[in-house]
Design an enzyme around this catalytic site. Structure first.
Site, PDB file in Angstrom:
ATOM      1  N   ASN A 190       4.252   4.829  -0.189  1.00 31.00           N
ATOM      2  CA  ASN A 190       4.027   4.812  -1.630  1.00 31.00           C
ATOM      3  C   ASN A 190       3.250   6.055  -2.031  1.00 31.00           C
ATOM      4  O   ASN A 190       2.241   6.387  -1.406  1.00 31.00           O
ATOM      5  CB  ASN A 190       3.234   3.532  -1.974  1.00 31.00           C
ATOM      6  N   SER A 193      -0.473   4.822  -3.294  1.00 32.65           N
ATOM      7  CA  SER A 193      -0.887   3.627  -2.566  1.00 32.65           C
ATOM      8  C   SER A 193      -2.386   3.375  -2.731  1.00 32.65           C
ATOM      9  O   SER A 193      -3.197   4.266  -2.500  1.00 32.65           O
ATOM     10  CB  SER A 193      -0.530   3.824  -1.097  1.00 32.65           C
ATOM     11  N   SER A 194      -2.727   2.160  -3.133  1.00 37.45           N
ATOM     12  CA  SER A 194      -4.157   1.814  -3.277  1.00 37.45           C
ATOM     13  C   SER A 194      -4.728   1.581  -1.883  1.00 37.45           C
ATOM     14  O   SER A 194      -4.209   0.752  -1.142  1.00 37.45           O
ATOM     15  CB  SER A 194      -4.312   0.537  -4.094  1.00 37.45           C
ATOM     16  N   GLU A 419      -0.043  -6.516   7.144  1.00 43.02           N
ATOM     17  CA  GLU A 419       0.354  -5.224   7.734  1.00 43.02           C
ATOM     18  C   GLU A 419       0.568  -5.354   9.226  1.00 43.02           C
ATOM     19  O   GLU A 419      -0.201  -6.037   9.916  1.00 43.02           O
ATOM     20  CB  GLU A 419      -0.729  -4.165   7.476  1.00 43.02           C
TER      21      GLU A 419
HETATM   22  P1  ADP Z   1       1.345  -0.917  -4.967  1.00 42.78           P
HETATM   23  O1  ADP Z   1       0.144  -0.999  -5.828  1.00 42.78           O
HETATM   24  O2  ADP Z   1       1.909  -2.243  -4.616  1.00 42.78           O
HETATM   25  O3  ADP Z   1       1.152  -0.085  -3.757  1.00 42.78           O
HETATM   26  P2  ADP Z   1       2.384   0.485  -7.209  1.00 42.78           P
HETATM   27  O4  ADP Z   1       2.031  -0.488  -8.244  1.00 42.78           O
HETATM   28  O5  ADP Z   1       1.560   1.676  -7.083  1.00 42.78           O
HETATM   29  O6  ADP Z   1       2.517  -0.202  -5.789  1.00 42.78           O
HETATM   30  O7  ADP Z   1       3.924   0.880  -7.469  1.00 42.78           O
HETATM   31  C1  ADP Z   1       4.549   1.929  -6.769  1.00 42.78           C
HETATM   32  C2  ADP Z   1       5.499   2.650  -7.693  1.00 42.78           C
HETATM   33  O8  ADP Z   1       6.583   1.795  -8.019  1.00 42.78           O
HETATM   34  C3  ADP Z   1       4.872   3.000  -9.012  1.00 42.78           C
HETATM   35  O9  ADP Z   1       4.284   4.230  -8.930  1.00 42.78           O
HETATM   36  C4  ADP Z   1       6.039   3.007  -9.953  1.00 42.78           C
HETATM   37  O10 ADP Z   1       6.689   4.247  -9.895  1.00 42.78           O
HETATM   38  C5  ADP Z   1       6.984   1.989  -9.365  1.00 42.78           C
HETATM   39  N1  ADP Z   1       6.923   0.703 -10.064  1.00 42.78           N
HETATM   40  C6  ADP Z   1       6.284  -0.393  -9.670  1.00 42.78           C
HETATM   41  N2  ADP Z   1       6.482  -1.401 -10.523  1.00 42.78           N
HETATM   42  C7  ADP Z   1       7.274  -0.924 -11.502  1.00 42.78           C
HETATM   43  C8  ADP Z   1       7.855  -1.483 -12.689  1.00 42.78           C
HETATM   44  N3  ADP Z   1       7.633  -2.752 -13.021  1.00 42.78           N
HETATM   45  N4  ADP Z   1       8.631  -0.701 -13.455  1.00 42.78           N
HETATM   46  C9  ADP Z   1       8.857   0.566 -13.104  1.00 42.78           C
HETATM   47  N5  ADP Z   1       8.353   1.149 -11.996  1.00 42.78           N
HETATM   48  C10 ADP Z   1       7.571   0.424 -11.201  1.00 42.78           C
HETATM   49 MG    MG Z   2      -1.691  -0.228  -5.537  1.00 42.36          MG
END
Ligand code: ADP
Ligand code: MG
Length: 947
Positions: A190, A193-194, A419
């Site tokens: 990602n 990624s958090s 994980e």
């Molecule tokens: P996580 O927090 O689970 O690691 P993120 O929330 O950062 O993942 O999401 C990763 C990427 O996926 C985001 O940067 C975005 O580009 C895409 N994404 C996630 N959810 C959506 C959504 N509902 N609509 C559009 N894009 C999304």
């Molecule tokens: Mg995250």
């Protein structure tokens, strides 16, 4: 039968199975296609296969949210879907009388929690657990939910409170970019990624308006500051300052364009998260002014330079490690930016001080190259972790409401999922431990929900068995002995610990535990924990060190002496802290290990969760390439396993995964009544579950209920009949389907038999009819032919009579002498003249028989050859004494007919003339060859020498 997970058939059998499955799918799932099924528990039967197919169908139809009982499954669209998060849609869900009846959405969950708070039903506080693997969309979902609450939890009436709420909401939303800049990084999975878990508490007042919020973070992956996996990056903030600093800032922070930093891999990659201005703006809104910001960025630049401080091997234990060529410059810059003295910094990194003895004498020992590296990395991690915590506290102080200004809250937990990597260490152990805890919480909640449904349907709960993950939790955190306690003990003993030794300790102390194993093929010491989502192998090497997370006291002291205002705040000279970090002698304070700290915060979190009504959102990443419209079944399946949905499905399957409404059941299995002998009908009670379930109430038509009971009594398999549904297991469904197939086969045979009989009968009838028609047609044709012949004969007869009369008349005119006078009257009235007897007889014979003779002579059928001649002779009453002397030829194609007149003297002489019937055009004249039939007889008679 139904094919289960990964059940692959082959050839036609597979094809047949597929069609049966589709057939059953249609029956069990009703008429709705898979993509229209809003709830995975409506997928029938609830198997992994059907769940996967449903999710896939919905994803391909751009439907990203699906309910799974009390959980919402959120598929990552990997493409912008603005209309899905528009303020109008938020209002629609907020204003709906029953948001559950709308399409599944995170706003449904948001609205549900909000209404629950409003209803003040215990437990009033709500929590939403957003889980999923990295890149699945947890942070996105949390962000959208915060935006939703910002819209719905604002006061529509009071302008003042509206302004306050708006300010708070803006701050909450602004905390996102800051926390993401400092806590998120680009990983293989990602881009954003958090690297920490967070629980955001949205605080609401009595009027359900948002008055504040609080953020709690968990387990920041601080090692990333000093160590990044190949192809991964450091935290976003380093790239933001490196790329986004102005020229003047670059000079101040010693970040010239093109400078390289070993802790800043892949700076060439440009991400949308690298937006420095957004972070700065958000920090400003949170109350972090520009000088403080600059101070923060300067410290971060100092850490980047610290990373370039490389040590070489001294080759002599008594000598401190020298720096590599240009590292001296990096140390100087780093010390400058961190407000430290260069020499002091270098000495702290290279020399270990040990206090020992009664007088607490100080010993100085040069560190090895590896130790120097470790101390350098530790310094960076220490600074970064403190900075992150400080930021969180600043955010909290900026968004947190006064304790008396809020009464209820909605919690949002954005937590990393389960994980499992090839090499797993303490971080994964903590993450998976947290997931086990959350899974236990979820299962308890889910089971409660399922129990409620069974109770509503009048079924007992006791028969549902499920896999409880308590043994796994006992293994990890239980007392008196568990993995955590053993690791902590190793830290407390403060003795050199080897990986093999730890493995042996774990094995011997926890022997016989069902969830513990070991990979005997691996050369490294390890242990395996069988988590609910699958087995994970943990390396014991480095586990104790990571758990201790030792911070050399010299490092803390060094930072406490920093002249930098920020570091002064981050590292205050706190005597309590000092005593904690410098344990000595018997008065040593209990060691706070990573595991114990994590466990404590997890306990605290779960306590909060237990006091709330939980809601679950499981984020799923449909593919690892972050591509829209691509659904990888295996990847999704592993995530379903990891987020506990598979377990939910198993629990569902442990009860009665198949639930069919009474009507549907009767429609499909009504024919099974045939299985039951007529005599047994009506003898059984209403339900076959031994009275465990209650009799369905009389809410349905009597016929339906009667039919249902008849069917249930005809079945050999046990079924559980609820108030509105029939509950059954997979095996029962299989039995029912077999019985149904059997009955259908019987019916098919009956139909075949009846059809064949009908076909034979029809064929026989048709054959008879055809014979009749043929006979009728033939007789009709024959009659028609005879009629034509008859008509022809009549015509000939008539013509002949006329001709004969005319000929007789002509003949009588031509007759010579005396006879002429008599004969001149003959044509007018032959009968009136008294002719001689012979002549009269001859004339009579001719008159009577000539047409017949002529007809016979010309007939195509009938007598032939000599017979024909005889007949002609007989008709003409010719002497037949010497038939051989007469040559008679008859044929239809005779050239013509000559007129025949008999001489009156009785001699057999004929006078021939051309007949009016001859075919004058077609035949030029009578030649002996062409003249046939009666004419030929005449010709023969005229031939010379003929009598
Ligand atoms: P996580 O927090 O689970 O690691 P993120 O929330 O950062 O993942 O999401 C990763 C990427 O996926 C985001 O940067 C975005 O580009 C895409 N994404 C996630 N959810 C959506 C959504 N509902 N609509 C559009 N894009 C999304
Ligand atoms: Mg995250």
């Amino acid at each position: 039968m139904l094919q289960q997970v990964n059940g692959h058939g082959s050839g036609s059998a597979a094809h047949g199975g597929e069609s049966l499955r589709e057939d059953l799918q249609e029956f069990l799932g009703g008429e709705a296609p898979l993509q229209q099924l809003d709830d995975l528990t409506k997928v029938n039967p609830v198997t992994l296969e059907t769940v996967l197919r449903c999710l896939q169908a919905r994803y391909m139809a751009d439907t990203f949210y699906t309910n799974a009982g009390c959980t919402l499954v959120a598929m990552n669209p990997f493409k912008p879907v603005p209309q899905l998060y528009s303020p109008e849609l938020m209002q629609e869900y907020h204003a709906a009388s029953q948001p559950q009846t709308l399409k599944p959405h995170i706003f449904t969950v948001g609205e549900q929690t909000y209404r629950n708070v409003k209803s003040l039903m215990e437990p009033v506080n709500q929590s939403i657990v957003v889980s999923g693997e990295s890149g699945a969309g947890k942070t996105w979902t949390s962000r959208c939910l915060m935006k939703f609450y910002a819209v719905v939890a604002a006061s529509p009436t009071s302008w003042e409170s509206h302004k306050v709420a708006q300010r708070i909401e803006q701050r909450i939303l602004n905390s996102n970019p800051v926390m993401e800049a400092f806590g998120n990084a680009c990983t293989l999975r990602n881009n954003n990624s958090s690297r920490f878990g967070k629980f955001i508490q949205l605080q609401l007042n009595g009027a359900q308006q948002m008055t504040g919020a609080a953020v709690q973070t968990y387990l920041l992956e601080k090692t990333r500051v000093a160590c990044q996996a190949p192809s991964e990056r450091n935290f976003h903030i380093f790239y933001q300052i490196y790329k986004g600093a102005h020229a003047e800032e670059r000079v101040r922070w010693c970040l010239p364009e093109g400078a390289t930093f070993s802790w800043l891999p892949h700076p060439e990659r440009t991400l949308e998260e690298d937006c420095f201005e957004v972070t700065r703006e958000a920090m400003l809104h949170l109350g972090i002014d520009a000088p403080t910001q600059n101070n923060i960025f300067q410290a971060l630049a100092g850490l980047l330079h610290l990373g370039n401080t490389q040590f070489a091997d001294s080759g002599n234990e008594a000598q401190p490690c020298p720096l590599v060529d240009d590292a001296q410059c990096s140390v100087g810059t780093s010390a400058l930016l961190l407000g430290l003295l260069e020499d002091h910094l270098l000495e702290t990194l290279r020399i270990r001080t040990i206090q020992a003895g009664r007088g607490r004498q100080v010993f100085r020992k040069p560190c090895s190259q590896a130790e120097c590296d470790t101390r350098r990395d530790c310094l960076a991690k220490l600074v970064y972790a403190r900075l992150f915590d400080w930021l969180v506290s600043v955010i909290n102080s900026s968004i947190c409401a006064a304790p008396d200004s809020w009464t209820t809250f909605i919690g949002l937990l954005d937590v990393y999922g389960f994980e499992s990597f090839p090499n797993n260490s303490l971080e994964q152990l903590c993450i998976n431990y947290a997931n086990e805890k959350l899974q236990q919480h979820f299962v308890a909640h889910y089971l409660r929900a399922q129990q409620e449904e069974y109770a509503v349907e009048g079924l007992e709960w006791s028969f549902v068995s499920y896999q409880d993950n308590q043994p796994c939790l006992d293994l990890i955190e239980g007392s008196p002995v568990s993995i955590c306690s053993l690791i902590n003990e190793e830290c407390r003993l403060n003795r050199p610990s080897s990986a093999a030794q730890l493995q042996t300790r774990i094995e011997s102390a926890l022997t016989g535990r069902p969830r513990l194993g070991r990979d005997r093929l691996s050369p490294e010491p390890n242990f395996i924990v069988l988590h609910y989502a699958g087995p994970v192998r943990y390396r014991t090497a480095g586990l104790v060190e990571k758990n201790k997370d030792p911070v050399p006291p010299e490092l803390t002291r060094l930072l406490q002496q920093s002249q930098d205002p920020l570091l002064k705040v981050l590292f205050p000279a706190d005597p309590e802290e000092k005593s904690q970090e410098e344990p000595s002698g018997q008065n040593r304070a209990p060691v706070l290990t990573v595991v114990s700290k994590f466990k404590a915060s997890l306990e605290q979190l779960l306590q909060v969760l237990h006091g709330t009504t939980p809601h679950y959102i499981r984020c799923i990443k449909p593919n690892s390439q972050a591509q829209a419209q691509i659904f990888h079944r295996e990847e999704v399946l592993s995530q379903l396993e990891a987020c506990g949905l598979v377990e939910t499905i198993h629990i569902s399957a442990a009860g009665f995964p198949i639930r069919v409404s009474h009507r549907n059941f009767v429609e499909r299995y009504e024919l099974l009544r045939r299985l039951r002998p007529a005599t047994t009908l009506g003898r059984h009670g209403p339900c076959p579950d031994g009275g465990r379930s209650e009799r369905p109430p009389c809410t349905e038509p009597a016929t339906l209920r009667g039919l249902l009971q008849e069917i249930l009594h005809a079945l050999p398999a046990p079924l559980h009949c609820g108030r509105t549904k029939v509950f059954m297991t997979d095996s029962t469904l299989e039995l029912l389907e077999c019985a149904r197939a059997q009955v259908l086969e019987q019916c098919a045979r009956h139909i075949q038999r009846g059809w064949r009989r009908h076909r034979c009968r029809t064929q026989a009838r048709r054959r008879r009819a055809a014979v009749l028609i043929q006979a009728a047609v033939r007789s009709w044709l024959a009659r028609k032919h005879v009629r034509r012949l008859h008509a022809a004969a009549t015509v000939i007869k008539r013509a002949w009579r006329e001709w004969r009369i005319r000929m007789a008349f002509l003949a009588s005119e031509e007759l010579d002498g005396v006879e002429e006078k008599h004969s001149s009257q003959a044509p007018c009235s032959p009968s009136s003249s008294p002719l001689p007897l012979a002549q009269t007889r001859l004339q009579g014979a001719i008159t009577r028989l000539w047409p017949l003779g002529l007809a016979l002579a010309n007939a195509a059928v009938g007598v032939h050859g000599f017979q024909r001649k005889l007949v002609v002779f007989a008709c003409l009453q010719l002497p037949v004494g010497s038939p051989r002397s007469c040559a008679i030829q008859t044929a239809q194609e005779q050239a013509g007919v000559l007129s025949i007149r008999a001489l009156p003297q009785g001699s057999i002489r004929f006078h021939c003339r051309k007949s009016p019937l001859r075919y004058a055009d077609t035949c030029p004249g009578p030649s002996p060859d062409s003249v046939t039939g009666f004419n030929q007889i005449l010709l023969e008679r005229h031939r010379p020498g003929h009598v």
